[in-house]
Design a protein around this motif. Structure first.
Motif, PDB file in Angstrom:
ATOM      1  N   SER A 175     -36.091  53.426  46.296  1.00 44.47           N
ATOM      2  CA  SER A 175     -36.500  52.250  46.390  1.00 44.47           C
ATOM      3  C   SER A 175     -37.324  51.826  45.355  1.00 44.47           C
ATOM      4  O   SER A 175     -38.473  52.029  45.457  1.00 44.47           O
ATOM      5  N   GLY A 176     -36.853  50.648  44.673  1.00 45.12           N
ATOM      6  CA  GLY A 176     -37.529  50.284  43.571  1.00 45.12           C
ATOM      7  C   GLY A 176     -38.042  51.611  42.787  1.00 45.12           C
ATOM      8  O   GLY A 176     -37.119  52.072  42.065  1.00 45.12           O
ATOM      9  N   LYS A 177     -39.413  51.561  42.587  1.00 42.11           N
ATOM     10  CA  LYS A 177     -39.974  52.797  41.796  1.00 42.11           C
ATOM     11  C   LYS A 177     -40.429  53.838  42.128  1.00 42.11           C
ATOM     12  O   LYS A 177     -41.079  54.567  41.647  1.00 42.11           O
ATOM     13  N   VAL A 178     -39.918  53.956  43.637  1.00 39.80           N
ATOM     14  CA  VAL A 178     -40.281  55.070  44.338  1.00 39.80           C
ATOM     15  C   VAL A 178     -38.959  56.033  44.685  1.00 39.80           C
ATOM     16  O   VAL A 178     -38.007  55.496  45.156  1.00 39.80           O
ATOM     17  N   SER A 179     -39.112  57.454  44.759  1.00 42.27           N
ATOM     18  CA  SER A 179     -38.160  58.125  44.984  1.00 42.27           C
ATOM     19  C   SER A 179     -38.588  59.051  46.251  1.00 42.27           C
ATOM     20  O   SER A 179     -39.766  59.327  46.314  1.00 42.27           O
ATOM     21  N   ILE A 180     -37.945  59.282  47.338  1.00 37.59           N
ATOM     22  CA  ILE A 180     -38.540  60.157  48.500  1.00 37.59           C
ATOM     23  C   ILE A 180     -37.603  61.372  48.872  1.00 37.59           C
ATOM     24  O   ILE A 180     -36.377  61.118  48.699  1.00 37.59           O
ATOM     25  N   GLU A 181     -38.024  62.364  49.014  1.00 32.37           N
ATOM     26  CA  GLU A 181     -37.155  63.529  49.624  1.00 32.37           C
ATOM     27  C   GLU A 181     -37.699  64.109  50.832  1.00 32.37           C
ATOM     28  O   GLU A 181     -38.769  64.288  51.086  1.00 32.37           O
ATOM     29  N   ALA A 182     -36.936  64.455  51.839  1.00 33.90           N
ATOM     30  CA  ALA A 182     -37.028  64.979  52.815  1.00 33.90           C
ATOM     31  C   ALA A 182     -36.098  66.306  53.315  1.00 33.90           C
ATOM     32  O   ALA A 182     -34.743  66.101  53.177  1.00 33.90           O
ATOM     33  N   ARG A 183     -36.532  67.397  53.584  1.00 35.93           N
ATOM     34  CA  ARG A 183     -35.825  68.498  53.828  1.00 35.93           C
ATOM     35  C   ARG A 183     -36.127  68.967  55.073  1.00 35.93           C
ATOM     36  O   ARG A 183     -37.394  69.432  55.545  1.00 35.93           O
ATOM     37  N   ILE A 184     -35.182  69.511  55.817  1.00 36.45           N
ATOM     38  CA  ILE A 184     -35.492  69.861  57.157  1.00 36.45           C
ATOM     39  C   ILE A 184     -34.509  71.337  57.310  1.00 36.45           C
ATOM     40  O   ILE A 184     -33.450  71.281  56.957  1.00 36.45           O
ATOM     41  N   GLU A 185     -35.324  72.191  57.771  1.00 42.93           N
ATOM     42  CA  GLU A 185     -34.480  73.534  57.792  1.00 42.93           C
ATOM     43  C   GLU A 185     -34.265  74.215  59.518  1.00 42.93           C
ATOM     44  O   GLU A 185     -35.137  73.557  60.098  1.00 42.93           O
ATOM     45  N   GLY A 186     -33.239  74.995  59.507  1.00 41.51           N
ATOM     46  CA  GLY A 186     -33.145  75.548  60.794  1.00 41.51           C
ATOM     47  C   GLY A 186     -32.402  74.707  61.853  1.00 41.51           C
ATOM     48  O   GLY A 186     -32.971  74.007  62.477  1.00 41.51           O
ATOM     49  N   GLY A 187     -31.014  74.689  61.580  1.00 43.87           N
ATOM     50  CA  GLY A 187     -30.300  74.194  62.641  1.00 43.87           C
ATOM     51  C   GLY A 187     -30.083  72.629  62.192  1.00 43.87           C
ATOM     52  O   GLY A 187     -29.355  72.013  63.104  1.00 43.87           O
ATOM     53  N   ALA A 188     -30.596  71.877  61.313  1.00 41.30           N
ATOM     54  CA  ALA A 188     -30.589  70.436  61.196  1.00 41.30           C
ATOM     55  C   ALA A 188     -29.306  69.831  60.460  1.00 41.30           C
ATOM     56  O   ALA A 188     -28.877  68.855  60.781  1.00 41.30           O
ATOM     57  N   ALA A 189     -28.413  71.053  60.037  1.00 47.37           N
ATOM     58  CA  ALA A 189     -27.127  70.647  59.270  1.00 47.37           C
ATOM     59  C   ALA A 189     -26.242  70.056  60.471  1.00 47.37           C
ATOM     60  O   ALA A 189     -25.407  69.156  60.283  1.00 47.37           O
ATOM     61  N   GLY A 190     -26.329  70.311  61.905  1.00 47.85           N
ATOM     62  CA  GLY A 190     -25.595  69.700  62.744  1.00 47.85           C
ATOM     63  C   GLY A 190     -25.768  68.545  63.087  1.00 47.85           C
ATOM     64  O   GLY A 190     -25.065  67.762  63.701  1.00 47.85           O
ATOM     65  N   ASP A 191     -27.220  68.059  62.897  1.00 48.52           N
ATOM     66  CA  ASP A 191     -27.492  66.601  63.192  1.00 48.52           C
ATOM     67  C   ASP A 191     -28.386  66.109  61.944  1.00 48.52           C
ATOM     68  O   ASP A 191     -29.796  66.364  62.307  1.00 48.52           O
TER      69      ASP A 191
END
Length: 228
Positions: A175-191
């Motif tokens: 968004s504009g000048k910012v990048s954001i990363e969120a990583r979730i592990e453990g069963g997150a792939a299904g939702d």
């Protein structure tokens, strides 16, 4: 007597006319109110991050206890991100071009470090520099990439099971000048909706801070809004 009756009749006709007008006006107002109530509220267009937010701003934008996904709590403290961790390359030893500052935090699930979640914010001096880093972050595994159900920021991607990982989702927003990363592990792939909620909440918190307001949006807020 006839004059009195004529006057009374005239008065009754006038009252009836006023009553009809009043009823018709009230019905129109009531209908308008119903239409206005039924009309969906359109949220204002999200503002891209254009300001050089301070380090305390980035720290405030990172989700804390009670602000992130249910079951998750901060693992340690919110941190200042070193430049190389905003590079988008695993073996990077220097900050990417245009990098200004960053912040990150990690979260344990139900008191366990087996399944963790991670959040990183990287601020750059231009949208172009943020886009370059966002592109590196999301990678080239197009078969694993998908768009969030609700767009977030200027650019957004969810990557399900990136690389050789299983049961994890990485989400990226620029968004504009910012990048954001969120990583979730453990069963997150299904939702992957959890990663999307974290990204949306973090960006909205940055927008609140940019507008001189307190950061109040939470991931549960975004999850609730997505269910409506």
């Amino acid at each position: 007597m006839s004059r009195v009756r004529a006057t009374l009749a005239s008065t009754l006709v006038g009252i009836a006319a006023l009553t009809a007008c009043s009823s018709g006006s009230g019905g129109a107002d009531s209908g308008d109110s119903t239409q206005k109530a039924d009309k969906p509220v359109v949220a204002p267009a999200p503002k891209p991050i254009t300001q050089q937010l301070s380090q305390p701003h980035l720290t405030q934008a990172l989700l804390g206890d009670g602000e992130t996904l249910p079951g998750y709590s901060l693992h340690g403290d919110k941190s200042v991100t070193d430049g190389q961790y905003c590079n988008g390359e695993d073996d990077a030893d220097s900050a990417p071009a245009g990098w200004v500052r960053g912040g990150d935090s990690s979260y344990e699930y139900n008191g366990s470090t087996v399944n963790m979640a991670y959040l990183t914010i990287c601020l750059f001096d231009s949208p172009g520099a943020a886009h370059s880093q966002y592109t590196k972050w999301k990678g080239s595994e197009t078969s694993k990439q998908q768009k969030p159900k609700k767009p977030v920021g200027d650019e957004n991607t969810l990557v399900v099971n990136p690389g050789a990982s299983d049961d994890s989702v990485s989400g990226y927003v620029r968004s504009g000048k910012v990048s954001i990363e969120a990583r979730i592990e453990g069963g997150a792939a299904g939702d992957p909706s959890g990663a999307q909620a974290v990204l949306a909440a973090t960006l909205k918190r940055l927008q609140q801070l940019q507008d001189g307001k307190a950061a109040t949006v939470t991931a549960p807020d975004e999850q609730a809004a997505a269910r409506q």
